[in-house]
Write an enzyme that holds these catalytic residues in place. Structure first.
Site, mmCIF file in Angstrom:
data_model
loop_
_atom_site.group_PDB
_atom_site.id
_atom_site.type_symbol
_atom_site.label_atom_id
_atom_site.label_comp_id
_atom_site.label_asym_id
_atom_site.label_seq_id
_atom_site.Cartn_x
_atom_site.Cartn_y
_atom_site.Cartn_z
ATOM 1 N N THR A 72 -29.125 -19.443 40.023
ATOM 2 C CA THR A 72 -29.741 -19.104 41.319
ATOM 3 C C THR A 72 -30.989 -19.949 41.535
ATOM 4 O O THR A 72 -31.184 -20.543 42.609
ATOM 5 C CB THR A 72 -30.084 -17.602 41.372
ATOM 6 O OG1 THR A 72 -28.865 -16.871 41.263
ATOM 7 C CG2 THR A 72 -30.794 -17.241 42.667
ATOM 8 N N ASN A 149 -16.144 -18.040 41.574
ATOM 9 C CA ASN A 149 -16.377 -16.844 40.755
ATOM 10 C C ASN A 149 -15.472 -15.681 41.131
ATOM 11 O O ASN A 149 -15.164 -14.832 40.303
ATOM 12 C CB ASN A 149 -17.843 -16.404 40.870
ATOM 13 C CG ASN A 149 -18.357 -16.413 42.282
ATOM 14 O OD1 ASN A 149 -18.310 -17.436 42.967
ATOM 15 N ND2 ASN A 149 -18.848 -15.283 42.748
ATOM 16 N N GLN A 177 -19.251 -21.300 36.807
ATOM 17 C CA GLN A 177 -18.032 -20.682 36.282
ATOM 18 C C GLN A 177 -17.160 -21.682 35.522
ATOM 19 O O GLN A 177 -16.152 -21.300 34.946
ATOM 20 C CB GLN A 177 -17.227 -20.032 37.422
ATOM 21 C CG GLN A 177 -17.940 -18.902 38.110
ATOM 22 C CD GLN A 177 -18.083 -17.642 37.228
ATOM 23 O OE1 GLN A 177 -17.443 -17.502 36.193
ATOM 24 N NE2 GLN A 177 -18.946 -16.728 37.648
ATOM 25 N N ALA A 197 -26.567 -19.550 31.488
ATOM 26 C CA ALA A 197 -26.124 -19.289 30.102
ATOM 27 C C ALA A 197 -25.311 -18.008 29.969
ATOM 28 O O ALA A 197 -24.376 -17.937 29.175
ATOM 29 C CB ALA A 197 -27.344 -19.217 29.192
ATOM 30 N N HIS A 198 -25.663 -16.987 30.755
ATOM 31 C CA HIS A 198 -25.003 -15.691 30.529
ATOM 32 C C HIS A 198 -23.545 -15.687 30.954
ATOM 33 O O HIS A 198 -22.800 -14.758 30.642
ATOM 34 C CB HIS A 198 -25.774 -14.561 31.232
ATOM 35 C CG HIS A 198 -25.675 -14.555 32.720
ATOM 36 N ND1 HIS A 198 -24.864 -13.681 33.389
ATOM 37 C CD2 HIS A 198 -26.282 -15.298 33.666
ATOM 38 C CE1 HIS A 198 -24.983 -13.877 34.691
ATOM 39 N NE2 HIS A 198 -25.836 -14.855 34.884
ATOM 40 N N THR A 234 -44.002 -22.383 30.788
ATOM 41 C CA THR A 234 -43.737 -22.397 29.342
ATOM 42 C C THR A 234 -42.256 -22.154 29.082
ATOM 43 O O THR A 234 -41.674 -21.209 29.612
ATOM 44 C CB THR A 234 -44.585 -21.313 28.652
ATOM 45 O OG1 THR A 234 -45.946 -21.550 28.998
ATOM 46 C CG2 THR A 234 -44.415 -21.343 27.145
ATOM 47 N N CYS A 315 -16.783 -5.909 48.994
ATOM 48 C CA CYS A 315 -17.510 -5.142 50.000
ATOM 49 C C CYS A 315 -18.439 -4.248 49.212
ATOM 50 O O CYS A 315 -18.212 -4.020 48.051
ATOM 51 C CB CYS A 315 -16.553 -4.224 50.727
ATOM 52 S SG CYS A 315 -16.327 -4.605 52.441
HETATM 53 N N1 PLP Z 1 -23.064 -19.610 41.024
HETATM 54 C C1 PLP Z 1 -21.920 -19.004 40.656
HETATM 55 C C2 PLP Z 1 -20.605 -19.674 40.923
HETATM 56 C C3 PLP Z 1 -21.957 -17.741 40.049
HETATM 57 O O1 PLP Z 1 -20.823 -17.139 39.703
HETATM 58 C C4 PLP Z 1 -23.222 -17.140 39.816
HETATM 59 C C5 PLP Z 1 -23.312 -15.795 39.233
HETATM 60 O O2 PLP Z 1 -22.606 -14.885 39.619
HETATM 61 C C6 PLP Z 1 -24.375 -17.838 40.193
HETATM 62 C C7 PLP Z 1 -24.250 -19.063 40.809
HETATM 63 C C8 PLP Z 1 -25.740 -17.254 39.981
HETATM 64 O O3 PLP Z 1 -26.026 -17.140 38.610
HETATM 65 P P1 PLP Z 1 -27.326 -16.348 38.149
HETATM 66 O O4 PLP Z 1 -27.241 -15.006 38.779
HETATM 67 O O5 PLP Z 1 -27.233 -16.303 36.687
HETATM 68 O O6 PLP Z 1 -28.499 -17.107 38.605
#
Ligand code: PLP
Length: 381
Positions: A72, A149, A177, A197-198, A234, A315
């Site tokens: 994001t 996603n 993704q 990373a997550h 940092t 939704c």
């Molecule tokens: N872009 C895509 C394609 C995603 O699937 C996501 C998370 O759902 C993001 C961006 C945003 O990732 P984050 O919430 O870790 O910043």
């Protein structure tokens, strides 16, 4: 009851390697890597090595790698950068199937100057249509994701990068993704690449951005000179080392479990529709339109049996409208109320997938015994 997790596209559990790396760095490498004493230089050296490893995996120069808080932040930073550096009347091309962090950032910084790219019949960006728009010199920059996603549908980002490069137009690929599921080494053809990373078993709140080789003007956060001056603050060394450990542990995923699941589901619930089944898509993802009953009822019924699945961004309780991705693909509003997204990852087995199909069949019978309320509000996860 054990939980069987099927929402990896939302977030993945921390990989064991990432957990070990995080714990050890949190204990041992907590000094500020910019501090002047030798003990801090050791922490800095780990950061340098982590960047070199990421650069090696993506086959890019280390100077192109910026660590940050996730996709994001990186997606927003790229649109802010374009808004600051492109001509005031520049238009940018964005796929209508992007994640909200791209859609919202594009609209925030470019408003009416966003051109929505045309999709092909499978829901991927139509590269020849893009090429036509680019040849008319209508776009100053382009942003598309590598893999969606919600649907898992893949864009031909390599071809998109090529047509953009031919016209000298910068191209951003949101690979959130893709990273962790498919090979990384060709992504270097994109000017900007973003990821979190997550999504691949690393920690939350850590991510990365690849910048173009000529990136002198890029600054996402002003302040100190961390990250070559591109992103002040940092560094989260433990988070970064954990992310790199997760990235190195990634093995190529296969479609076996998902495909066996779809075959079994077709037998037990034949009326289920699979979105994007004709498209190239991620092998961990299946986006289903259930024949009856609102998504939330399936989600609750499956959760009672230990299965966690999502409605994609179908939704929600009034917070979001219908999925922009599915709307762009022409899916009807009523069908969007019955969407389920299932997505697997490093800890999912083929047996888990088959158990999910069996649980869905049970839920179908259970829900049939209740009244159909497929028009009721759906909760988005
Ligand atoms: N872009 C895509 C394609 C995603 O699937 C996501 C998370 O759902 C993001 C961006 C945003 O990732 P984050 O919430 O870790 O910043």
């Amino acid at each position: 009851m054990e939980t069987c997790y099927f929402d990896y596209n939302a977030t993945a559990p921390l990989r064991p390697e990432a957990k070990v790396a995080w714990l050890s760095a949190s204990e041992d490498l907590w000094l500020n890597p910019s501090s002047p004493y030798r003990a801090a230089a050791r922490v800095h050296a780990h950061l340098v090595e982590a960047r070199a490893r990421v650069a090696g995996l993506f086959a890019v120069a280390a100077e192109r790698v910026v660590f940050n808080s996730g996709a994001t932040e990186a997606n927003n930073a790229i649109f802010a950068h374009w808004a600051a550096t492109l001509p005031a009347d520049a238009c940018i091309g964005v796929s209508p199937t992007e994640h909200t962090s791209v859609l919202a950032a594009a609209q925030h910084f470019f408003g009416e100057r966003v051109t929505w790219l045309t999709l092909d019949g499978n829901g991927a960006v139509d590269v020849s249509a893009l090429q036509n728009v680019l040849s008319e010199r209508q776009l100053a920059a382009v942003s598309t994701m590598a893999a969606n996603n919600e649907t898992g549908i893949l864009n031909d980002w390599n071809a998109i990068a090529t047509v953009c490069r031919a016209q000298g137009v910068p191209y951003h690929c949101d690979a959130s993704q893709w990273i962790g599921k498919l090979p990384l080494d060709r992504l270097q053809t994109c000017d900007f690449v973003t990821g979190a990373a997550h999504k691949f078993g690393g920690p939350k709140g850590v991510g990365l951005c690849l910048l173009p080789a000529d990136n002198s003007g890029f600054m996402s956060l002003a302040g100190g000179s961390q990250e070559f001056g591109h992103r002040a603050g940092t560094e989260d060394v433990a988070g970064i080392l954990s992310m790199v450990a997760a990235l190195q542990a990634v093995e190529r995923s296969t479609a076996q479990g998902r495909d066996e699941f779809l075959v079994k589901l077709g037998q037990v619930l034949p009326a289920v529709e699979v979105i994007g089944s004709a498209a190239q898509r991620l092998c961990n993802t299946a986006l289903l339109i259930m024949p009856k009953f609102a998504s939330v009822r399936w989600i609750r019924a499956l959760e009672k049996r230990g299965f966690l699945v999502s409605a994609g961004s179908a939704c929600s309780t009034g917070k979001h409208g219908p999925s922009t991705v599915l709307a762009a693909m022409g899916v009807e509003a009523a069908a969007m109320q019955r969407v389920l997204r299932v997505s697997s990852g490093w800890a999912t087995s083929v047996a888990d997938w088959l158990a999910l199909a069996a649980a869905m069949a049970e839920c179908g019978s259970e829900l049939s015994a209740e009244a159909d309320d497929s028009n009721s509000t759906v909760i988005s996860i």
